[in-house]
Design an enzyme around this catalytic site. Structure first.
Site, PDB file in Angstrom:
ATOM      1  CD  GLU A 144      -3.093  -0.304   2.245  1.00  0.00           C
ATOM      2  OE1 GLU A 144      -3.398   0.653   2.970  1.00  0.00           O
ATOM      3  OE2 GLU A 144      -3.344  -1.492   2.522  1.00  0.00           O
ATOM      4  CG  PHE A 145       4.934   3.151   2.131  1.00  0.00           C
ATOM      5  CD1 PHE A 145       4.744   4.027   3.180  1.00  0.00           C
ATOM      6  CD2 PHE A 145       6.011   3.357   1.278  1.00  0.00           C
ATOM      7  CE1 PHE A 145       5.599   5.103   3.376  1.00  0.00           C
ATOM      8  CE2 PHE A 145       6.866   4.422   1.462  1.00  0.00           C
ATOM      9  CZ  PHE A 145       6.661   5.296   2.523  1.00  0.00           C
ATOM     10  CB  SER A 186      39.855  15.272  13.838  1.00  0.00           C
ATOM     11  OG  SER A 186      41.064  15.936  14.038  1.00  0.00           O
ATOM     12  CD  GLU A 227      28.317  10.667  22.201  1.00  0.00           C
ATOM     13  OE1 GLU A 227      29.077  10.849  21.234  1.00  0.00           O
ATOM     14  OE2 GLU A 227      27.502  11.498  22.594  1.00  0.00           O
ATOM     15  CE  LYS A 258      37.352   8.424  16.731  1.00  0.00           C
ATOM     16  NZ  LYS A 258      37.347   8.135  15.331  1.00  0.00           N
ATOM     17  CG  ASP A 301      35.722   2.832  11.334  1.00  0.00           C
ATOM     18  OD1 ASP A 301      36.062   3.977  10.983  1.00  0.00           O
ATOM     19  OD2 ASP A 301      36.359   1.811  11.047  1.00  0.00           O
ATOM     20  NE  ARG A 344      36.626  15.996  10.345  1.00  0.00           N
ATOM     21  CZ  ARG A 344      37.913  16.101  10.083  1.00  0.00           C
ATOM     22  NH1 ARG A 344      38.402  15.595   8.979  1.00  0.00           N
ATOM     23  NH2 ARG A 344      38.718  16.737  10.912  1.00  0.00           N
ATOM     24  CE1 TYR A 382      29.749  13.099  15.815  1.00  0.00           C
ATOM     25  CE2 TYR A 382      29.240  10.808  15.331  1.00  0.00           C
ATOM     26  CZ  TYR A 382      29.923  11.973  15.029  1.00  0.00           C
ATOM     27  OH  TYR A 382      30.760  12.024  13.956  1.00  0.00           O
ATOM     28  CE  LYS A 442      31.361  13.439  21.702  1.00  0.00           C
ATOM     29  NZ  LYS A 442      30.205  13.340  20.828  1.00  0.00           N
ATOM     30  CE  LYS A 475      41.465   5.080  16.206  1.00  0.00           C
ATOM     31  NZ  LYS A 475      41.128   5.459  15.000  1.00  0.00           N
ATOM     32  CB  CYS A 492      43.222 -19.482 -16.499  1.00  0.00           C
ATOM     33  SG  CYS A 492      41.935 -20.221 -15.483  1.00  0.00           S
ATOM     34  CB  CYS A 527      41.327 -23.498 -18.503  1.00  0.00           C
ATOM     35  SG  CYS A 527      41.248 -21.728 -18.781  1.00  0.00           S
ATOM     36  CB  CYS A 548      40.097 -16.957 -17.023  1.00  0.00           C
ATOM     37  SG  CYS A 548      40.054 -18.320 -18.203  1.00  0.00           S
ATOM     38  CB  CYS A 582      37.595 -21.676 -17.819  1.00  0.00           C
ATOM     39  SG  CYS A 582      38.465 -21.470 -16.277  1.00  0.00           S
TER      40      CYS A 582
HETATM   41  S1  IVH Z   1      32.411  13.959  18.371  1.00  0.00           S
HETATM   42  C1  IVH Z   1      35.050  17.927  17.909  1.00  0.00           C
HETATM   43  N1  IVH Z   1      31.422  11.578  18.687  1.00  0.00           N
HETATM   44  O1  IVH Z   1      35.403  10.689  14.920  1.00  0.00           O
HETATM   45  C2  IVH Z   1      34.892  16.557  17.402  1.00  0.00           C
HETATM   46  N2  IVH Z   1      32.886  11.940  16.839  1.00  0.00           N
HETATM   47  O2  IVH Z   1      38.154  12.032  15.105  1.00  0.00           O
HETATM   48  C3  IVH Z   1      33.501  16.086  17.562  1.00  0.00           C
HETATM   49  N3  IVH Z   1      33.201   9.948  15.426  1.00  0.00           N
HETATM   50  O3  IVH Z   1      35.094  13.336  12.654  1.00  0.00           O
HETATM   51  C4  IVH Z   1      33.346  14.707  17.153  1.00  0.00           C
HETATM   52  N4  IVH Z   1      31.900   8.608  16.566  1.00  0.00           N
HETATM   53  O4  IVH Z   1      33.650  11.285  12.300  1.00  0.00           O
HETATM   54  C5  IVH Z   1      32.224  12.354  17.936  1.00  0.00           C
HETATM   55  N5  IVH Z   1      30.451   9.515  19.103  1.00  0.00           N
HETATM   56  C6  IVH Z   1      31.222  10.287  18.344  1.00  0.00           C
HETATM   57  C7  IVH Z   1      31.878   9.807  17.187  1.00  0.00           C
HETATM   58  C8  IVH Z   1      32.718  10.669  16.464  1.00  0.00           C
HETATM   59  C9  IVH Z   1      32.683   8.722  15.508  1.00  0.00           C
HETATM   60  C10 IVH Z   1      34.163  10.390  14.381  1.00  0.00           C
HETATM   61  C11 IVH Z   1      33.723  11.635  13.643  1.00  0.00           C
HETATM   62  C12 IVH Z   1      34.816  12.609  13.822  1.00  0.00           C
HETATM   63  C13 IVH Z   1      35.972  11.750  14.206  1.00  0.00           C
HETATM   64  C14 IVH Z   1      36.878  12.551  15.100  1.00  0.00           C
END
Ligand code: IVH
Length: 681
Positions: free
Chosen positions: A36-37, A83, A114, A116, A118, A137, A226, A289, A313, A407, A410, A425, A431
């Site tokens: 339907e959607f 960063s 929080e 991080k 990737d 970014r 975030y 933070k 990390k 290959c 073959c 190949c 093959c």
């Molecule tokens: S806060 C002032 N929170 O990590 C920087 N960054 O190295 C504020 N990232 O460019 C970033 N998870 O792409 C923040 N929970 C999180 C994150 C996070 C991944 C990445 C983000 C940022 C890089 C910083």
């Protein structure tokens, strides 16, 4: 409809579909059936096409893309995207805590932790509750304007459905491809004969910079938020920013935690070290933070990163082992993948013996040589990866790796087309792994689904010279199958062979496969780059194989979602006489090469207007396929038994409660064979 009526219908559909999207993606609740959607969405799309000026900036049709951006404009960030500095040890984290304490003096403070994520950092602006811009970014100061692609991220609201919305603000977060989406995408690419992608992060980054937003939409990118930025916003702590984001229905990962001191931060780090692998997104650490925004301001920034936050990390699990050999695999389309054969080593709980080396470029980049000590990592915990060579341990002279020229199966000379990373190949006809790969693809689950024929039987049949292409399957006889020795049993004194019952089953399922729809047959042919979705688009557009076979390049690229690369591959396939011969034999065997007519064209059947409930497992059908079949014959499919149900189609393992209820309601129970009878009548 008058213009006025069309405008009001566009508004009505936009609001209604936005509401359902919001319920689905932000609140995880499906209020209306997908079908339907889709019908409402189609209606809106058509009205917008007719009246482009009436299309609203928050139209849900943008979720499916459609716009092409040739060049992404470079735009400056209102607030620079900095960063974080990274730490890898407890000591470095203690040092950070010491610096914060020193700076804030006697003041009390809290941390907010929080994960991080990737992925790829993204900044998204909102004005008056509507999404206005999405920027990558870039270098932190300026990034690419990827607004249209950003709008395809379904969990990101196009319009905020909440009362408490600041007039103008920016949200920041991490766009990512969920792990399962990545795995499926690679599976599909393998099936289509395309090179596999290295990891979800690079795939996300590449996807967000694609020109065609409908392809971006099909990639199912998601995003965790975030950060919240703007003038005169009401929050005093980062925690309140997160709460405000949540109240506006942004996708916030529920993994955060407020911590009163660094010890609690260590607890958080330990808790998530292994548990993080269960999340849908790859993570490589945590972000700590300072919670109070005032205190963040007091702490300020260094040239590159804030003093109020730091990333810890996790060590990606890595091991050193010896490269014993490099072998080369030949895929269905002839693509060659080099594979590192490793001395077995334990990594993140599993023994790793092999890792893909992708292609010749990767081998060159690593300068990897047989006998080398190599570092293996399980970065995303998905595919083990060779990250480098321990050159210091390279003892004696090891020969530079030279990519094979012929290959391994073959011995045909390999080719590598311009701008292609992969070697191929070209001996498609003879093959062996290409032959068996093509037949296995033809009979696979999403194509002709001949499940009684396993890979070992297929190889056995090839070795016996009974089959060498899909059309040969339909000439197989009972006598040929009976007594056939399976591949790995060949040469054994008591090798297992095919018995009467199996031979009959195989022939029956080959016969049944003739009911397979044209799109599945087309997909099964294994034309390079023609995956399931592309096959469906081609069938919808061309309707018959004859029209597809005679289409010119221009006609092919006119079909929805068919680009130059796919068109060229289709032309190449049909230019080959062997392929044409296979198709004509398949036609003679009775396979479908035309789009099935829909119910209106078919007229009524015994299923028309009847309501079915389907339960249990079936020999000849996947449950979903059976439901589709009922619908395609004009029947309705209900999810539970009620007085409106006409038939309960019961496969094996039907629950006793369902049976009792059906009997109570006097609903006729159909076995699989009586259902088939009804269908054929
Ligand atoms: S806060 C002032 N929170 O990590 C920087 N960054 O190295 C504020 N990232 O460019 C970033 N998870 O792409 C923040 N929970 C999180 C994150 C996070 C991944 C990445 C983000 C940022 C890089 C910083």
């Amino acid at each position: 409809m008058s213009n006025e009526e069309e405008k009001s219908r566009i508004d009505e559909l936009t609001d209604m579909l936005s509401y359902y999207n919001h319920r689905y993606y932000q609140e995880n609740f499906s209020e209306i059936p997908d079908l339907e959607f889709d019908l409402f969405l189609k209606e809106l799309e058509q009205l917008e096409q007719k009246n482009p000026s009436l299309k609203r900036s928050d139209s849900p049709t943008q979720r499916v893309g459609g716009t092409i951006t040739k060049d992404f404009a470079t735009v400056y960030h209102k607030y620079p995207m900095l960063s974080l500095s990274n730490t890898y040890s407890e000591q470095e984290l203690m040092d950070f805590d010491g610096r914060v304490k020193k700076h804030l003096g006697e003041e009390q403070f809290e941390y907010f932790c929080e994960l991080k994520f990737d992925g790829v950092a993204l900044s998204v602006s909102y004005e008056n509750g509507l999404i206005t811009q999405g920027i990558t970014r870039g270098d932190g100061e300026k990034g690419d304007d990827i607004t249209q692609n950003t709008k395809t991220i379904r969990s990101l609201p196009l319009k905020i459905q909440s009362n408490n919305v600041p007039h103008s603000f920016e949200v920041r977060g991490e766009a990512f491809m969920p792990k399962d989406v990545f795995i499926n995408l690679n599976k599909q690419r393998k099936v289509n004969g395309e090179a596999e992608l290295a990891n979800p992060r690079n795939t996300t980054s590449g996807t967000l910079k694609m020109q065609d937003s409908s392809v971006v939409a099909s990639r199912n990118i998601d995003c965790f938020l975030y950060g919240l930025y703007g003038e005169n916003l009401p929050m005093k702590t980062h925690e309140e920013s997160i709460q405000l984001l949540k109240s506006m229905h942004f996708n916030v990962s529920p993994t955060f935690k407020k911590c009163q001191n660094v010890e609690e931060v260590f607890d958080y780090i330990n808790r998530w070290e292994t548990k993080r692998h269960e999340l849908p997104v790859e993570t490589d650490g945590i972000v700590i933070k300072v919670n109070s925004l005032d205190q963040q301001q007091q702490l300020g920034f260094t040239a590159k990163s804030p003093r109020w936050a730091i990333a810890y990390k996790y060590k990606s699990e890595s091991a050193e082992t010896t490269l014993q050999n490099i072998t080369y695999q030949v895929g269905r389309t002839g693509s060659i993948t080099p594979v590192a054969e490793l001395e077995p080593v334990l990594l993140a709980g599993t023994t790793v013996k092999r890792a893909s080396l992708h292609n010749a470029n990767e081998i060159g980049k690593l300068d990897i040589r047989i006998g080398d000590k190599v570092f293996v990592e399980k970065g995303g915990e998905i595919i083990p990866k060779i990250t480098g060579v321990n050159v210091e341990k390279r003892t004696g002279r090891l020969d530079k790796t030279i990519f094979i020229t012929h290959c391994p199966e073959c011995n045909t000379e390999l080719v590598r087309e311009e701008n292609e990373a992969n070697h191929y190949c070209p001996n498609q006809k003879n093959c062996p792994p290409q032959l068996s790969g093509r037949i296995e693809h033809f009979i696979s689950r999403h194509a002709l689904k001949i499940e009684t024929l396993g890979p070992r039987t297929v190889k056995g049949l090839i070795i016996e010279g009974l089959i060498s292409n899909p059309a040969d399957l339909f000439d197989l006889t009972f006598d040929q199958l009976l007594g056939l020795v399976l591949e790995e049993e060949i040469g054994k004194t008591k090798g297992r062979s095919i018995q009467k019952k199996t031979a009959t089953n195989i022939l029956e399922s080959i016969e049944y496969s003739k009911t397979t729809s044209f799109e599945d047959v087309l997909y099964g042919l294994g034309i390079r780059y023609v995956g399931r979705t592309v096959a469906e688009k081609l069938v919808d557009h061309f309707l018959t194989i004859d029209k597809l076979m005679t289409a010119t390049f221009e006609e092919l690229i006119e079909a929805p979602e068919i680009g130059d690369r796919i068109a060229a591959s289709i032309l190449e396939y049909f230019a080959d006489n062997t392929n044409l011969e296979i198709i004509s034999r398949l036609k003679l065997a009775g396979l479908k090469f035309e789009k099935e007519k829909n119910q209106e064209e078919l007229g009524d059947s015994l299923l028309t207007g009847r309501t079915f409930v389907v339960t249990g497992t079936f020999e000849g059908y996947e449950r979903e396929a059976l439901k589709k079949l009922i619908k395609s014959h004009g029947g309705k499919v209900g999810s539970s038994l009620s007085s409106k149900t006409n038939y309960l189609v019961a496969g094996d393992n039907m629950g006793p409660a369902k049976k009792t209820k059906a009997e109570e309601l006097e609903i006729q129970i159909l076995s699989e064979s009586s259902f088939n009878k009804l269908l054929n009548e």
